[in-house]
Design an enzyme around this catalytic site. Structure first.
Site, PDB file in Angstrom:
ATOM      1  N   ARG A  86       0.854  -1.184   0.000  1.00 44.73           N
ATOM      2  CA  ARG A  86       0.000   0.000   0.000  1.00 44.73           C
ATOM      3  C   ARG A  86       0.891   1.236   0.000  1.00 44.73           C
ATOM      4  NH1 ARG A  86       2.350   2.182   3.705  1.00 44.73           N
ATOM      5  NH2 ARG A  86       0.731   3.774   3.709  1.00 44.73           N
ATOM      6  N   GLY A  87       0.234   2.390  -0.162  1.00 43.55           N
ATOM      7  CA  GLY A  87       1.003   3.630  -0.343  1.00 43.55           C
ATOM      8  C   GLY A  87       1.117   3.867  -1.848  1.00 43.55           C
ATOM      9  N   ASP A 119      -2.065  10.826  -2.416  1.00 42.61           N
ATOM     10  CA  ASP A 119      -2.452   9.759  -3.353  1.00 42.61           C
ATOM     11  C   ASP A 119      -2.792  10.304  -4.725  1.00 42.61           C
ATOM     12  OD1 ASP A 119      -2.893   8.385  -0.625  1.00 42.61           O
ATOM     13  OD2 ASP A 119      -2.991   6.790  -2.137  1.00 42.61           O
ATOM     14  N   LYS A 176      -4.704  10.124   2.859  1.00 47.94           N
ATOM     15  CA  LYS A 176      -5.389   9.278   3.850  1.00 47.94           C
ATOM     16  C   LYS A 176      -6.423  10.061   4.647  1.00 47.94           C
ATOM     17  CE  LYS A 176      -5.202   5.821   4.229  1.00 47.94           C
ATOM     18  NZ  LYS A 176      -6.244   4.951   3.600  1.00 47.94           N
TER      19      LYS A 176
END
Ligand code: MRU
Length: 365
Positions: A67-68, A258, A269
C-alpha cells in the site's frame, strides 16, 4: 541514504533494489516473482510474500499487503510483467491482449492513488514500443526503471524538504499522518523522506505520528520505520493532533498524497483534511510531499478525485476485536481531499511549489 551504485540494475534483469541494513524496500523482483513485505502483519511480524501472478498482485494491492501510492505503482508495474510471463509462448496478439486485461485488473484494485494508473500506463506505452522478441525483457527493464526512479525521486523530495524547515536554533518537531515512508514507496519515502533528511541533517528533534484510524498505518508502519532507524518518534491518536499543536509541540506538518488535482487539491489518507484545518488554525505550516507521478493534471479540482470506500469491518474492529455492534451502519472513506488553500507547499523531486503554481511543473515523463 542508499547509494545509486547499491541499486544499480544494469547487470541483470533479475536484479532490483534489495533490502540491506537500514533500508526498507517493500517491493522487490526476485527470480521471476515479486517479493512484497506483508504490510498487514507489521509491526508484530516481518514477513515477505512471493507473488507470481497478476491476479495475486491485484489481490495484494486490494488487501493492502502492499500500500502507499508509489509502492502500489511499482507493484503494479511488476504485476504487468507477471501477466506477460504467464503467456510467453502464446502468439504476440495474445500477449498484448493479456497485458490489456492485466492493466484493467490492476487499475480496478484501488481507485484513488493515481500512481497505480500512471505506472500501468507507462508499462502499456513501453509494450507498444517494442517487437515481440524483446517484449518481456523490455517490460521488466521498464518496471525496474520505475522502481529505481521512485527511490531517487524520494531522496530528492527529502533533500528539497530541508528547504522548508523553519529557521530555528532548536531541532524541530514534525507531525505526519498515515505512512508515507519507505514502505509506501520504492524505499525512503515522501513525507517520511523529509523526516529522514531532517534527521540526517541534525534538524529533527522528533516526529509525531498520528495513529491513522481505521487501518492504523501511522501506529503500525510509521513508528516501525522510525524505530528501525532510531528516529525519535511519538505516537499519538488522531484526536490528539490539535491538542499537541495548541501545546506548541509541533513546528510543521508533512504528509504524503495519493492524487493531486491540477489546482493543488490533494487526496490523502482520511484525516489529512482535518489535520490541515487544525494546522491552519494554529499557524503551523502544512506541506504535502509527493512525486510528480502523483500529480493528475487531467483532474481540474479535488471534486473529481475518486475516493475509495472500504469494508465496514475496518471501522467495526480494531485488529480482531469488535468495537461496535456488528449491525451498525458504517461509512468508511479511505481518503479525503485537502483544499489547496490549506496547503503551504508541495514538495516534489523538482522543488517546492505553491499549489497555485503547480501548472509550472512539468508532469512526470
Ligand atoms: O491506504 P493507504 O495506506 O495506501 O494510504 C496511503 C496514504 O494515504 C499515503 O499517505 C499516500 O499513499 C502517500 S505514500 C508516499
Amino acid at each position: 541514504m542508499p547509494q545509486k551504485s547499491q541499486l544499480d540494475m544494469g547487470a541483470s534483469l533479475d536484479m532490483a533494489p534489495t533490502p540491506h541494513a537500514g533500508n526498507i524496500f517493500p517491493v522487490t523482483w526476485v527470480a521471476g516473482r515479486v517479493r512484497l513485505i506483508d504490510q498487514t502483519r507489521l509491526p508484530a511480524v516481518y514477513e515477505t510474500v512471493e507473488i507470481g501472478t497478476v491476479a495475486d498482485m491485484a489481490r495484494a494491492i486490494k488487501t493492502m499487503i502492499v500500500r502507499g501510492a508509489p509502492a502500489i505503482g511499482v507493484a503494479a508495474a511488476y504485476g504487468m510483467v507477471l501477466a506477460l510471463q504467464d503467456c510467453l509462448t502464446a502468439p504476440i496478439q495474445t500477449q498484448y491482449k493479456a497485458l490489456e486485461e492485466a492493466a484493467d485488473l490492476l487499475k480496478a484494485s484501488r481507485p484513488t492513488a493515481v500512481n497505480l494508473f500512471w505506472a500501468v500506463d507507462q508499462m502499456l506505452v513501453a509494450a507498444g514500443r517494442v517487437g515481440d522478441a524483446s517484449l518481456h525483457d523490455h517490460l521488466l527493464h521498464t518496471a525496474h526503471e520505475i522502481a529505481h526512479a521512485d527511490l531517487e525521486t524520494c531522496q530528492a523530495i527529502g533533500a528539497h524538504g530541508l528547504s522548508v524547515l523553519p529557521e530555528s536554533p532548536q531541532q524541530l518537531r514534525l507531525l505526519t499522518h498515515c505512512n508515507a515512508g519507505a514502505l509506501a514507496t520504492a524505499g525512503y519515502g515522501t513525507a517520511l523522506g523529509v523526516v529522514r533528511a531532517a534527521w540526517a541533517a541534525g534538524r529533527l528533534a522528533r516526529v509525531y505520528a498520528d495513529e491513522t484510524r481505521p487501518r492504523l498505518q501511522g501506529a503500525k508502519l510509521t513508528t516501525w520505520e522510525c524505530v528501525q532507524e532510531s528516529i525519535p518518534v511519538t505516537l499519538i491518536t488522531d484526536n490528539m493532533a490539535a491538542h499537541c499543536m495548541a501545546q506548541g509541540l509541533i513546528d510543521l506538518v508533512v504528509v504524503g498524497a495519493d492524487r493531486i488535482a491540477a489546482n493543488g487539491d490533494t487526496a490523502n489518507k482520511i484525516g489529512t483534511y482535518g489535520l490541515a484545518l487544525v494546522a491552519q488554525a494554529h499557524g503551523i505550516p502544512f506541506y504535502v510531499a509527493a512525486p510528480r507521478s502523483t500529480l493528475d493534471f487531467t483532474t481540474p479540482t479535488g471534486a473529481g478525485i475518486p475516493i475509495e470506500e472500504r469494508d465496514a469491518n475496518e471501522v467495526l474492529h480494531i485488529g480482531p476485536t469488535p468495537i461496535a455492534p456488528p449491525s451498525v451502519e458504517v461509512y468508511n472513506p479511505a481518503f479525503d481531499v485537502t483544499p489547496a488553500g490549506l496547503i503551504t507547499g508541495i514538495i516534489t523531486e523538482c522543488g517546492v511549489y505553491a499549489p497555485s503554481h503547480l501548472s509550472t511543473l512539468k508532469p512526470s515523463p
